[in-house]
Design a protein around this motif. Structure first.
Motif, PDB file in Angstrom:
ATOM      1  N   ASP A  60     -61.716 -59.756   8.668  1.00 48.73           N
ATOM      2  CA  ASP A  60     -60.882 -59.669   9.880  1.00 48.73           C
ATOM      3  C   ASP A  60     -59.525 -60.327   9.653  1.00 48.73           C
ATOM      4  O   ASP A  60     -58.486 -59.807  10.092  1.00 48.73           O
ATOM      5  N   LEU A  61     -59.534 -61.482   8.981  1.00 49.66           N
ATOM      6  CA  LEU A  61     -58.276 -62.182   8.708  1.00 49.66           C
ATOM      7  C   LEU A  61     -57.366 -61.339   7.817  1.00 49.66           C
ATOM      8  O   LEU A  61     -56.146 -61.283   8.024  1.00 49.66           O
ATOM      9  N   GLU A  62     -57.968 -60.676   6.840  1.00 49.54           N
ATOM     10  CA  GLU A  62     -57.171 -59.817   5.960  1.00 49.54           C
ATOM     11  C   GLU A  62     -56.577 -58.646   6.738  1.00 49.54           C
ATOM     12  O   GLU A  62     -55.425 -58.257   6.527  1.00 49.54           O
ATOM     13  N   GLN A  63     -57.364 -58.083   7.675  1.00 46.87           N
ATOM     14  CA  GLN A  63     -56.859 -56.982   8.495  1.00 46.87           C
ATOM     15  C   GLN A  63     -55.696 -57.449   9.374  1.00 46.87           C
ATOM     16  O   GLN A  63     -54.716 -56.718   9.560  1.00 46.87           O
ATOM     17  N   MET A  64     -55.812 -58.671   9.904  1.00 45.31           N
ATOM     18  CA  MET A  64     -54.725 -59.212  10.730  1.00 45.31           C
ATOM     19  C   MET A  64     -53.434 -59.364   9.929  1.00 45.31           C
ATOM     20  O   MET A  64     -52.332 -59.198  10.466  1.00 45.31           O
ATOM     21  N   SER A  65     -53.560 -59.678   8.638  1.00 48.89           N
ATOM     22  CA  SER A  65     -52.361 -59.820   7.812  1.00 48.89           C
ATOM     23  C   SER A  65     -51.608 -58.489   7.711  1.00 48.89           C
ATOM     24  O   SER A  65     -50.377 -58.474   7.655  1.00 48.89           O
ATOM     25  N   ARG A  66     -52.353 -57.387   7.692  1.00 47.02           N
ATOM     26  CA  ARG A  66     -51.706 -56.074   7.592  1.00 47.02           C
ATOM     27  C   ARG A  66     -50.984 -55.699   8.886  1.00 47.02           C
ATOM     28  O   ARG A  66     -50.138 -54.811   8.882  1.00 47.02           O
ATOM     29  N   GLU A  67     -51.348 -56.350   9.985  1.00 45.08           N
ATOM     30  CA  GLU A  67     -50.765 -56.008  11.281  1.00 45.08           C
ATOM     31  C   GLU A  67     -49.548 -56.865  11.622  1.00 45.08           C
ATOM     32  O   GLU A  67     -48.988 -56.736  12.707  1.00 45.08           O
ATOM     33  N   GLN A  68     -49.142 -57.752  10.705  1.00 47.53           N
ATOM     34  CA  GLN A  68     -47.996 -58.626  10.960  1.00 47.53           C
ATOM     35  C   GLN A  68     -46.684 -57.857  10.801  1.00 47.53           C
ATOM     36  O   GLN A  68     -46.550 -56.999   9.941  1.00 47.53           O
ATOM     37  N   ASP A  69     -45.722 -58.181  11.657  1.00 47.46           N
ATOM     38  CA  ASP A  69     -44.409 -57.532  11.589  1.00 47.46           C
ATOM     39  C   ASP A  69     -43.539 -58.140  10.489  1.00 47.46           C
ATOM     40  O   ASP A  69     -42.819 -57.437   9.789  1.00 47.46           O
TER      41      ASP A  69
END
Length: 229
Positions: A60-69
């Motif tokens: 989940d943390l890795e997925q959140m990194s991809r969603e950063q602007d």
């Protein structure tokens, strides 16, 4: 005020730390486990469940990194993800060692009981043999499970490292483009200043020419009109 994404990242990081601490506590319980085999099996089941939850939160943390602007935020979260994966691999190695130590201790205890068996030596030996077979099978299964989990985490770590390398190249290319644009803007500014100076010079020359023309006209008028005065 922190954004919703920042809050989710922080909560996810806190849960990862909590699972890591719980796993370490269970590993210590395994090291101190005196037996029997059923207790060790129960502890291993709890550890496996914690590892599964920990791995999902890291994903989940890795997925959140991809969603950063922002690229800097993305790289920071990816680095934290890789650090947590390495810590999980370390815990998995410790899990395997704790199992081996505990099962060796249980085996030694059972052997001691066999030596003190007296008249019931044969019956206890049969039970011990059955227990050893069960222990061996459990060890093999646990080691295979840990090996599979470690192989999966190694692959994910390699993917993350590749993503970090690609992102770093992207940042470097962006910096090079910015430097190139800065140079172009600097050259353009020089050209504009040069054009402005040339335009000012042309205006001055035009004014001088106009003044000279007016002076000439006045001089001629004065020469022609002077005899009539």
């Amino acid at each position: 005020m922190a954004s919703c994404a920042d809050v989710h990242v922080r909560i996810c990081g806190q849960e990862i730390i909590r699972f890591d601490l719980e796993i370490k506590a269970l590993l210590q319980d395994i090291r101190d486990c005196p037996g029997p085999q059923s207790v060790l099996t129960e502890l291993n089941g709890r550890v496996k469940d914690k590892f599964t939850r920990l791995r999902l939160r890291i994903q989940d943390l890795e997925q959140m990194s991809r969603e950063q602007d922002r690229e800097t935020d993305r790289l920071s979260i990816l680095a934290e993800t890789e650090s947590q994966r390495k810590q999980m691999l370390s815990n998995q190695t410790a899990w395997r060692k704790a199992n081996l130590a505990c099962k060796l201790s249980i085996d030694n205890t059972e052997k001691d009981e066999l030596l003190r068996g007296g008249d019931s030596h044969g019956a206890r030996q049969r039970r011990s043999t059955s227990s050893l077979v069960e222990t061996s099978s459990s060890i093999t299964e646990t080691l295979m499970s840990v090996s599979r989990m470690m192989a999966e985490q190694v692959k994910q770590s390699q993917d993350t490292i590749g993503t970090l390398a690609t992102s770093s190249r992207t940042v470097q290319e962006a910096n090079e483009e910015l430097r190139s644009m800065t140079g172009t803007i600097h050259v353009g500014r020089k050209l504009i200043l040069k054009y402005n100076r040339r335009e000012l010079t042309d205006k001055l020359l035009l004014l001088l020419a106009l003044a000279l023309f007016l002076a000439t006209v006045l001089y001629l008028l004065k020469k022609r009109l002077l005899p009539f005065i």
